[in-house]
Design a protein around this motif. Structure first.
Motif, PDB file in Angstrom:
ATOM      1  N   GLY A 298      60.532  88.552  70.556  1.00 43.84           N
ATOM      2  CA  GLY A 298      61.178  87.609  69.664  1.00 43.84           C
ATOM      3  C   GLY A 298      60.724  86.176  69.866  1.00 43.84           C
ATOM      4  O   GLY A 298      60.532  85.433  68.903  1.00 43.84           O
ATOM      5  N   THR A 299      60.552  85.772  71.126  1.00 39.39           N
ATOM      6  CA  THR A 299      60.211  84.383  71.410  1.00 39.39           C
ATOM      7  C   THR A 299      58.760  84.062  71.121  1.00 39.39           C
ATOM      8  O   THR A 299      58.436  83.020  70.540  1.00 39.39           O
ATOM      9  N   PHE A 300      57.869  84.957  71.532  1.00 42.96           N
ATOM     10  CA  PHE A 300      56.438  84.662  71.448  1.00 42.96           C
ATOM     11  C   PHE A 300      55.663  85.606  70.524  1.00 42.96           C
ATOM     12  O   PHE A 300      54.441  85.497  70.418  1.00 42.96           O
ATOM     13  N   GLY A 301      56.341  86.531  69.883  1.00 45.00           N
ATOM     14  CA  GLY A 301      55.645  87.444  68.980  1.00 45.00           C
ATOM     15  C   GLY A 301      54.754  88.431  69.696  1.00 45.00           C
ATOM     16  O   GLY A 301      53.827  88.983  69.098  1.00 45.00           O
ATOM     17  N   ILE A 302      55.017  88.683  70.980  1.00 48.27           N
ATOM     18  CA  ILE A 302      54.233  89.673  71.730  1.00 48.27           C
ATOM     19  C   ILE A 302      54.586  91.067  71.209  1.00 48.27           C
ATOM     20  O   ILE A 302      55.761  91.396  71.042  1.00 48.27           O
ATOM     21  N   SER A 303      53.593  91.888  70.971  1.00 46.57           N
ATOM     22  CA  SER A 303      53.854  93.237  70.462  1.00 46.57           C
ATOM     23  C   SER A 303      54.660  94.052  71.473  1.00 46.57           C
ATOM     24  O   SER A 303      54.301  94.126  72.652  1.00 46.57           O
ATOM     25  N   GLY A 304      55.720  94.653  71.009  1.00 45.63           N
ATOM     26  CA  GLY A 304      56.531  95.495  71.879  1.00 45.63           C
ATOM     27  C   GLY A 304      55.779  96.698  72.405  1.00 45.63           C
ATOM     28  O   GLY A 304      56.157  97.277  73.428  1.00 45.63           O
ATOM     29  N   ASP A 305      54.692  97.065  71.722  1.00 46.73           N
ATOM     30  CA  ASP A 305      53.915  98.238  72.132  1.00 46.73           C
ATOM     31  C   ASP A 305      53.208  98.030  73.461  1.00 46.73           C
ATOM     32  O   ASP A 305      52.833  99.008  74.120  1.00 46.73           O
ATOM     33  N   ILE A 306      52.992  96.772  73.871  1.00 46.91           N
ATOM     34  CA  ILE A 306      52.269  96.545  75.118  1.00 46.91           C
ATOM     35  C   ILE A 306      53.202  96.177  76.273  1.00 46.91           C
ATOM     36  O   ILE A 306      52.742  95.906  77.380  1.00 46.91           O
ATOM     37  N   VAL A 307      54.506  96.158  76.022  1.00 48.70           N
ATOM     38  CA  VAL A 307      55.469  95.802  77.065  1.00 48.70           C
ATOM     39  C   VAL A 307      56.184  97.062  77.544  1.00 48.70           C
ATOM     40  O   VAL A 307      56.758  97.795  76.747  1.00 48.70           O
ATOM     41  N   GLN A 308      56.108  97.298  78.844  1.00 50.47           N
ATOM     42  CA  GLN A 308      56.789  98.447  79.440  1.00 50.47           C
ATOM     43  C   GLN A 308      57.862  97.961  80.419  1.00 50.47           C
ATOM     44  O   GLN A 308      57.660  96.968  81.117  1.00 50.47           O
ATOM     45  N   ILE A 309      58.982  98.686  80.470  1.00 52.45           N
ATOM     46  CA  ILE A 309      60.060  98.366  81.411  1.00 52.45           C
ATOM     47  C   ILE A 309      60.372  99.614  82.228  1.00 52.45           C
ATOM     48  O   ILE A 309      60.730 100.660  81.664  1.00 52.45           O
ATOM     49  N   HIS A 310      60.187  99.516  83.524  1.00 55.98           N
ATOM     50  CA  HIS A 310      60.499 100.621  84.433  1.00 55.98           C
ATOM     51  C   HIS A 310      61.555 100.131  85.414  1.00 55.98           C
ATOM     52  O   HIS A 310      61.267  99.384  86.342  1.00 55.98           O
ATOM     53  N   MET A 311      62.779 100.556  85.192  1.00 58.04           N
ATOM     54  CA  MET A 311      63.896 100.171  86.053  1.00 58.04           C
ATOM     55  C   MET A 311      64.377 101.416  86.781  1.00 58.04           C
ATOM     56  O   MET A 311      64.608 102.456  86.156  1.00 58.04           O
ATOM     57  N   ALA A 312      64.481 101.337  88.082  1.00 59.48           N
ATOM     58  CA  ALA A 312      64.897 102.495  88.866  1.00 59.48           C
ATOM     59  C   ALA A 312      66.206 103.059  88.323  1.00 59.48           C
ATOM     60  O   ALA A 312      67.190 102.340  88.178  1.00 59.48           O
ATOM     61  N   GLY A 313      66.196 104.334  87.977  1.00 63.42           N
ATOM     62  CA  GLY A 313      67.383 104.960  87.414  1.00 63.42           C
ATOM     63  C   GLY A 313      67.538 104.750  85.927  1.00 63.42           C
ATOM     64  O   GLY A 313      68.463 105.282  85.311  1.00 63.42           O
ATOM     65  N   GLY A 314      66.639 103.996  85.310  1.00 65.01           N
ATOM     66  CA  GLY A 314      66.724 103.707  83.885  1.00 65.01           C
ATOM     67  C   GLY A 314      67.627 102.524  83.592  1.00 65.01           C
ATOM     68  O   GLY A 314      68.384 102.063  84.454  1.00 65.01           O
ATOM     69  N   VAL A 315      67.555 102.039  82.371  1.00 61.38           N
ATOM     70  CA  VAL A 315      68.401 100.908  81.970  1.00 61.38           C
ATOM     71  C   VAL A 315      69.837 101.400  81.866  1.00 61.38           C
ATOM     72  O   VAL A 315      70.121 102.378  81.162  1.00 61.38           O
ATOM     73  N   PRO A 316      70.784 100.761  82.575  1.00 60.35           N
ATOM     74  CA  PRO A 316      72.168 101.256  82.564  1.00 60.35           C
ATOM     75  C   PRO A 316      72.834 101.103  81.208  1.00 60.35           C
ATOM     76  O   PRO A 316      72.575 100.141  80.479  1.00 60.35           O
ATOM     77  N   THR A 317      73.661 102.059  80.860  1.00 62.99           N
ATOM     78  CA  THR A 317      74.419 101.993  79.611  1.00 62.99           C
ATOM     79  C   THR A 317      75.908 101.782  79.880  1.00 62.99           C
ATOM     80  O   THR A 317      76.708 101.674  78.963  1.00 62.99           O
ATOM     81  N   THR A 318      76.283 101.738  81.148  1.00 64.30           N
ATOM     82  CA  THR A 318      77.652 101.406  81.559  1.00 64.30           C
ATOM     83  C   THR A 318      77.543 100.333  82.643  1.00 64.30           C
ATOM     84  O   THR A 318      76.455  99.847  82.939  1.00 64.30           O
ATOM     85  N   GLY A 319      78.659  99.999  83.267  1.00 66.96           N
ATOM     86  CA  GLY A 319      78.638  98.998  84.325  1.00 66.96           C
ATOM     87  C   GLY A 319      78.180  99.540  85.658  1.00 66.96           C
ATOM     88  O   GLY A 319      78.171  98.804  86.659  1.00 66.96           O
ATOM     89  N   TYR A 320      77.787 100.803  85.706  1.00 68.76           N
ATOM     90  CA  TYR A 320      77.404 101.416  86.984  1.00 68.76           C
ATOM     91  C   TYR A 320      75.893 101.486  87.122  1.00 68.76           C
ATOM     92  O   TYR A 320      75.205 102.028  86.252  1.00 68.76           O
ATOM     93  N   MET A 321      75.393 100.939  88.229  1.00 69.87           N
ATOM     94  CA  MET A 321      73.975 101.072  88.565  1.00 69.87           C
ATOM     95  C   MET A 321      73.894 101.808  89.904  1.00 69.87           C
ATOM     96  O   MET A 321      74.223 101.234  90.940  1.00 69.87           O
ATOM     97  N   PRO A 322      73.488 103.062  89.908  1.00 67.64           N
ATOM     98  CA  PRO A 322      73.409 103.801  91.172  1.00 67.64           C
ATOM     99  C   PRO A 322      72.393 103.174  92.113  1.00 67.64           C
ATOM    100  O   PRO A 322      71.315 102.757  91.692  1.00 67.64           O
ATOM    101  N   GLY A 323      72.761 103.092  93.398  1.00 63.56           N
ATOM    102  CA  GLY A 323      71.878 102.465  94.377  1.00 63.56           C
ATOM    103  C   GLY A 323      70.783 103.373  94.878  1.00 63.56           C
ATOM    104  O   GLY A 323      69.710 102.909  95.280  1.00 63.56           O
TER     105      GLY A 323
END
Length: 301
Positions: free
Chosen positions: A83-108
């Motif tokens: 949104g800010t810089f017009g960077i293509s979303g196709d080249i941006v990857q996000i790897h978060m341990a356990g995946g992006v949380p969908t609740t308030g719980y982030m397993p350690g």
């Protein structure tokens, strides 16, 4: 046992024993000190921005990798690039341990899942740039990802809050944010994460500058995909091209929302000339404005 600085308690009276006013003052001071950590390493921050910009120019991937609070900082920065810089979303990857949380719980325990981190390298190639975060600098998920990505030829920007740690030793670009001990000992969502957010914002913003997506402090490559941003894009076109709001909106419509091209069209260039100038100047607006001759009289406010 000698604790790393991110696990030590800040000197002085315990946070929970302070009066509310004193606690707030101590907390704000601690956050300000943490936020300033990036200013001590300008060369490393700039090197990270250079690597990110080159990856975008080459159509390679920007890969954000982290666990826990560091993962949330990585997620925030990665999701704002489009949104800010017009960077293509196709080249941006996000790897978060356990995946992006969908609740308030982030397993350690997910930060110990090195097998999943190692799999990131299997989809990485030379020229890709990975921003890998770990406050301690020793998080197994982050370290395993760094090893895997380096083995595949990717460039690793390691971001940690303790010096001489495993992640930084592996990194091609070492971003060490030496923050003070936390006001709540070990809670790196506070000072450590604040410094990481500042460093990420600095690198991605400098990347935007290097790519020509910032001109005179304005976001000239923003993606205007809602009413507020369409209004913002029109204001940017109007301000730079010195035309009325209606002329700015007309130019944006003519360029299908391309803000840089709209600025040049609003200033009097034809659409073809505007697009050609941007291509020949690698998307940098300044040289286009300096050299492009208008093909029609520019309307004034």
């Amino acid at each position: 046992m000698l604790l790393p600085k991110t696990e030590k308690r800040a000197n002085g009276e315990a946070f929970d024993a302070m009066s509310p006013a004193k606690a707030i003052d101590a907390f704000v001071n601690a956050q300000q000190a943490a936020a300033g950590a990036a200013s001590a390493i300008p060369k490393e921050i700039d090197a990270g921005a250079d690597a990110m910009a080159q990856a975008v120019r080459d159509g390679k991937s920007l890969i954000y990798v982290a666990a826990g609070s560091s993962g949330l900082m990585a997620l925030a920065d990665a999701c704002e690039l489009c949104g800010t810089f017009g960077i293509s979303g196709d080249i941006v990857q996000i790897h978060m341990a356990g995946g992006v949380p969908t609740t308030g719980y982030m397993p350690g325990n997910t930060e110990d899942e090195t097998d999943k981190a190692e799999s990131i390298g299997r989809t990485t190639s030379k020229g890709d740039v990975a921003l890998i975060l770990s406050a301690s600098g020793t998080t197994p998920y982050a370290v395993a990802a760094a090893r895997s990505i380096k083995a595949s030829g990717g460039t690793v920007i390691g971001i940690a809050n303790n010096p001489s740690t495993e992640l930084l030793n592996l990194a091609d670009i070492k971003v060490c944010l030496e923050t003070p001990p936390e006001i709540i000992a070990g809670s790196t969502r506070l000072g450590g994460a604040t410094a990481q957010k500042v460093a990420l914002n600095l690198m991605s913003s400098l990347m935007g500058v290097k790519l020509g997506h910032v001109y005179q402090g304005l976001m000239v490559n923003l993606v205007a995909d809602n009413a507020k941003l369409v209004q913002r894009a029109a204001a940017i076109v109007s301000q730079i091209a010195k035309v009325s709001g209606q002329d700015a909106r007309d130019a944006l419509e003519q360029t299908s929302g391309n803000t840089k091209a709209a600025i040049l069209v609003a200033a009097g260039a034809s659409l073809d000339a505007a697009q050609a100038a941007l291509r020949s100047n690698d998307g940098h607006l300044g040289p286009c404005i300096a050299t492009l001759k208008p093909t029609k009289p520019k309307k004034s406010n």
